[in-house]
Write a protein that holds these residues in place. Structure first.
Motif, PDB file in Angstrom:
ATOM      1  N   UNK A   1      -4.156  -4.210   8.930  1.00  0.00           N
ATOM      2  CA  UNK A   1      -3.631  -4.314   7.575  1.00  0.00           C
ATOM      3  C   UNK A   1      -3.394  -2.898   7.048  1.00  0.00           C
ATOM      4  N   UNK A   2      -2.256  -2.704   6.386  1.00  0.00           N
ATOM      5  CA  UNK A   2      -1.948  -1.407   5.804  1.00  0.00           C
ATOM      6  C   UNK A   2      -2.044  -1.469   4.281  1.00  0.00           C
ATOM      7  N   UNK A   3      -2.625  -0.434   3.708  1.00  0.00           N
ATOM      8  CA  UNK A   3      -2.571  -0.247   2.268  1.00  0.00           C
ATOM      9  C   UNK A   3      -1.483   0.773   1.995  1.00  0.00           C
ATOM     10  N   UNK A   4      -0.427   0.324   1.295  1.00  0.00           N
ATOM     11  CA  UNK A   4       0.760   1.152   1.095  1.00  0.00           C
ATOM     12  C   UNK A   4       0.893   1.489  -0.382  1.00  0.00           C
ATOM     13  N   UNK A   5       1.055   2.795  -0.665  1.00  0.00           N
ATOM     14  CA  UNK A   5       1.217   3.251  -2.039  1.00  0.00           C
ATOM     15  C   UNK A   5       2.689   3.445  -2.364  1.00  0.00           C
ATOM     16  N   UNK A   6       3.153   2.780  -3.424  1.00  0.00           N
ATOM     17  CA  UNK A   6       4.488   3.013  -3.964  1.00  0.00           C
ATOM     18  C   UNK A   6       4.417   4.292  -4.795  1.00  0.00           C
ATOM     19  N   UNK A   7       5.007   5.384  -4.282  1.00  0.00           N
ATOM     20  CA  UNK A   7       4.855   6.679  -4.940  1.00  0.00           C
ATOM     21  C   UNK A   7       5.639   6.778  -6.242  1.00  0.00           C
ATOM     22  N   UNK A   8       6.551   5.848  -6.499  1.00  0.00           N
ATOM     23  CA  UNK A   8       7.291   5.848  -7.756  1.00  0.00           C
ATOM     24  C   UNK A   8       6.470   5.208  -8.872  1.00  0.00           C
ATOM     25  N   UNK A   9       5.941   4.016  -8.583  1.00  0.00           N
ATOM     26  CA  UNK A   9       5.177   3.305  -9.600  1.00  0.00           C
ATOM     27  C   UNK A   9       3.678   3.504  -9.493  1.00  0.00           C
ATOM     28  N   UNK A  10       3.237   4.222  -8.434  1.00  0.00           N
ATOM     29  CA  UNK A  10       1.810   4.481  -8.202  1.00  0.00           C
ATOM     30  C   UNK A  10       1.011   3.181  -8.123  1.00  0.00           C
ATOM     31  N   UNK A  11       1.612   2.172  -7.469  1.00  0.00           N
ATOM     32  CA  UNK A  11       0.913   0.907  -7.256  1.00  0.00           C
ATOM     33  C   UNK A  11       0.699   0.704  -5.760  1.00  0.00           C
ATOM     34  N   UNK A  12      -0.410   0.074  -5.411  1.00  0.00           N
ATOM     35  CA  UNK A  12      -0.753  -0.149  -4.012  1.00  0.00           C
ATOM     36  C   UNK A  12      -0.475  -1.588  -3.614  1.00  0.00           C
ATOM     37  N   UNK A  13      -0.093  -1.778  -2.355  1.00  0.00           N
ATOM     38  CA  UNK A  13       0.228  -3.105  -1.824  1.00  0.00           C
ATOM     39  C   UNK A  13      -0.403  -3.247  -0.444  1.00  0.00           C
ATOM     40  N   UNK A  14      -0.845  -4.447  -0.130  1.00  0.00           N
ATOM     41  CA  UNK A  14      -1.413  -4.726   1.191  1.00  0.00           C
ATOM     42  C   UNK A  14      -0.344  -5.349   2.095  1.00  0.00           C
TER      43      UNK A  14
ATOM     44  N   UNK B   1      10.207  -0.604   3.010  1.00  0.00           N
ATOM     45  CA  UNK B   1       9.360  -0.154   1.908  1.00  0.00           C
ATOM     46  C   UNK B   1       9.632   1.345   1.722  1.00  0.00           C
ATOM     47  N   UNK B   2      10.525   1.673   0.790  1.00  0.00           N
ATOM     48  CA  UNK B   2      10.863   3.080   0.584  1.00  0.00           C
ATOM     49  C   UNK B   2       9.956   3.725  -0.455  1.00  0.00           C
ATOM     50  N   UNK B   3      10.043   5.057  -0.556  1.00  0.00           N
ATOM     51  CA  UNK B   3       9.173   5.818  -1.452  1.00  0.00           C
ATOM     52  C   UNK B   3       7.718   5.374  -1.305  1.00  0.00           C
ATOM     53  N   UNK B   4       7.289   5.218  -0.077  1.00  0.00           N
ATOM     54  CA  UNK B   4       5.958   4.664   0.181  1.00  0.00           C
ATOM     55  C   UNK B   4       5.162   5.544   1.137  1.00  0.00           C
ATOM     56  N   UNK B   5       3.866   5.569   0.949  1.00  0.00           N
ATOM     57  CA  UNK B   5       2.962   6.301   1.821  1.00  0.00           C
ATOM     58  C   UNK B   5       1.799   5.412   2.230  1.00  0.00           C
ATOM     59  N   UNK B   6       1.330   5.591   3.452  1.00  0.00           N
ATOM     60  CA  UNK B   6       0.194   4.821   3.957  1.00  0.00           C
ATOM     61  C   UNK B   6      -1.093   5.448   3.454  1.00  0.00           C
ATOM     62  N   UNK B   7      -1.924   4.659   2.787  1.00  0.00           N
ATOM     63  CA  UNK B   7      -3.224   5.146   2.331  1.00  0.00           C
ATOM     64  C   UNK B   7      -4.331   4.807   3.323  1.00  0.00           C
ATOM     65  N   UNK B   8      -4.318   3.565   3.823  1.00  0.00           N
ATOM     66  CA  UNK B   8      -5.363   3.137   4.752  1.00  0.00           C
ATOM     67  C   UNK B   8      -4.766   2.210   5.802  1.00  0.00           C
ATOM     68  N   UNK B   9      -5.390   2.200   6.961  1.00  0.00           N
ATOM     69  CA  UNK B   9      -5.082   1.225   8.010  1.00  0.00           C
ATOM     70  C   UNK B   9      -6.398   0.591   8.420  1.00  0.00           C
ATOM     71  N   UNK B  10      -6.511  -0.721   8.218  1.00  0.00           N
ATOM     72  CA  UNK B  10      -7.778  -1.428   8.431  1.00  0.00           C
ATOM     73  C   UNK B  10      -7.615  -2.488   9.499  1.00  0.00           C
ATOM     74  N   UNK B  11      -8.581  -2.565  10.405  1.00  0.00           N
ATOM     75  CA  UNK B  11      -8.526  -3.565  11.469  1.00  0.00           C
ATOM     76  C   UNK B  11      -9.253  -4.829  11.047  1.00  0.00           C
ATOM     77  N   UNK B  12      -8.723  -5.960  11.491  1.00  0.00           N
ATOM     78  CA  UNK B  12      -9.408  -7.243  11.346  1.00  0.00           C
ATOM     79  C   UNK B  12      -9.814  -7.682  12.752  1.00  0.00           C
ATOM     80  N   UNK B  13      -9.966  -8.977  12.971  1.00  0.00           N
ATOM     81  CA  UNK B  13     -10.393  -9.439  14.298  1.00  0.00           C
ATOM     82  C   UNK B  13      -9.349  -9.105  15.354  1.00  0.00           C
ATOM     83  N   UNK B  14      -8.106  -9.427  15.086  1.00  0.00           N
ATOM     84  CA  UNK B  14      -7.047  -9.177  16.049  1.00  0.00           C
ATOM     85  C   UNK B  14      -5.914  -8.333  15.504  1.00  0.00           C
ATOM     86  N   UNK B  15      -5.805  -8.240  14.188  1.00  0.00           N
ATOM     87  CA  UNK B  15      -4.652  -7.614  13.573  1.00  0.00           C
ATOM     88  C   UNK B  15      -5.043  -6.376  12.772  1.00  0.00           C
TER      89      UNK B  15
END
Length: 377
Positions: free
Chosen positions: A306-319, A290-304
């Motif tokens: 999840x990262x919220x990753x921002x695409x800095x080119x398109x300014x869209x977020x992905x889980x 995942x290039x041109x990307x920055x981590x916005x959040x790191x969230x814990x679940x029961x065992x795992x």
């Protein structure tokens, strides 16, 4: 004299003190039970990325018995090592060399001594170094080699360290996780040599594992190893850098950043690229970048996690969900004023008000690496 930490810098100092016939008392305090150089990055096939003569002693005294070459000779491996044809020594062998050097100075080291405070004793005007064991050590001078502070980005500050950890803890944390569960998905944050080395290790060690790399750049950048850039190791360059203005130093740092940071050697880049291509031939997609990307959040679940990753080119977020671990190849803090920097090593916090600092509060380090403190002799 007291030394804090017994890693290559202070090991080299111990060698110099012996070879220069220093007769004063000295003691090095080490928080671990023994000296182990980069134990959590002892990855198969990895090298030190440096010429072997940049060892503990050769640039100062090429005739020393403590050179890497003499270590090979005394261990009956000199000709075999020369026959390898390697540009750089294996990291595992250089770690053995460090341990070999340590063995000559056992009398000068106190292990299991985690330093908690460094203060000045008002009666003797000596430095008083207190450790977690309750011991106190007094010294006229201190030599600090605590290592650099790992950068843990704000997005990961609240995460459990058993699953989200810096590369300096990699092998130990990974071993703990593999005892608890089967690893299926790991995120690797960063674009450095170490990031690639860890991805290669995961790819070879866990055939079913999915690896996701998140980095700010377009892709893994080739390290600047030009002979001209390598002049940064020359004493004359250190003189030039030290005597430069603050603005000039920033300019030098910008131009020379990729001689050591956020870049990798050609051999590991090629191995990773070929490995990804080989996976593609087999209909697999084990590694995703995942290039041109920055981590916005790191969230814990029961065992795992999840990262919220921002695409800095398109300014869209992905889980990126269901992560068994997140490995941080996010570098180390510099002595600067940035949000991920530090004004001085935390071990000096109790002396902070006495330290000689610049106008921005960053400690001044002289050409001979001395840190001055006001009001102290």
């Amino acid at each position: 004299m007291s030394g804090i930490g017994f890693w290559p810098a202070n090991i080299a100092l111990a060698i110099a003190l012996e070879e220069l016939d220093f007769t004063g008392a000295r003691l090095f305090l080490e928080r671990h039970s023994s000296t182990k150089w980069q134990p959590d990055m002892m990855l198969s096939g990895s090298d030190i990325q440096n010429h072997p003569s940049r060892d503990l002693v050769t640039p100062r005294n090429p005739r020393s018995r403590y050179t890497f070459t003499n270590f090979l000779f005394e261990n009956d491996r000199l000709f075999e090592h020369l026959n390898l044809g390697l540009e750089f020594p294996l990291r595992s062998e250089f770690a053995e060399y460090v341990r070999w050097g340590v063995g000559f100075f056992a009398r000068d080291v106190a292990y299991n001594q985690t330093v908690t405070t460094i203060q000045v004793d008002p009666v003797s005007n000596l430095y008083c170094v207190a450790t977690q064991t309750g011991n106190e050590f007094f010294a006229r001078s201190l030599v600090l080699a605590p290592g650099r502070t790992p950068v843990i980005p704000q997005a990961f500050s609240e995460c459990a360290s058993d699953q989200v950890f810096h590369l300096t803890q990699y092998l130990g944390r990974l071993a703990q996780l593999t005892q608890q569960r089967e690893l299926k998905r790991i995120a690797m944050v960063g674009g450095s040599q170490s990031a690639i080395e860890i991805m290669l290790h995961l790819r070879h060690s866990y055939p079913q594992l999915e690896i996701i790399n998140v980095q700010r750049g377009y892709g893994f950048r080739l390290k600047d190893t030009s002979q001209f850039s390598e002049h940064v190791y020359f004493p004359s360059f250190v003189d030039q850098y030290y005597n430069s203005s603050a603005e000039a130093k920033k300019n030098i740092n910008r131009h020379l950043h990729y001689t050591n940071y956020s870049a990798a050697d050609a051999d590991v880049i090629s191995e990773l690229y070929v490995g990804m291509y080989e996976d593609k031939l087999q209909g697999k997609n084990r590694i995703t970048i995942k290039n041109f990307s920055e981590i916005q959040h790191c969230t814990s679940t029961v065992q795992d996690y999840s990262l919220t990753v921002l695409d800095t080119q398109g300014q869209t977020a992905e889980q990126l969900p269901d992560l068994d671990a997140v490995v941080l190849a996010t570098g180390f803090r510099n002595l600067e004023t940035g949000t991920q920097d530090e004004l001085f090593p935390t071990i000096l916090r109790d002396l902070a008000e006495s330290l000689d600092c610049d106008t921005q509060g960053v400690i001044r380090i002289s050409r001979d690496y001395r840190v001055s403190a006001t009001g102290l002799s």
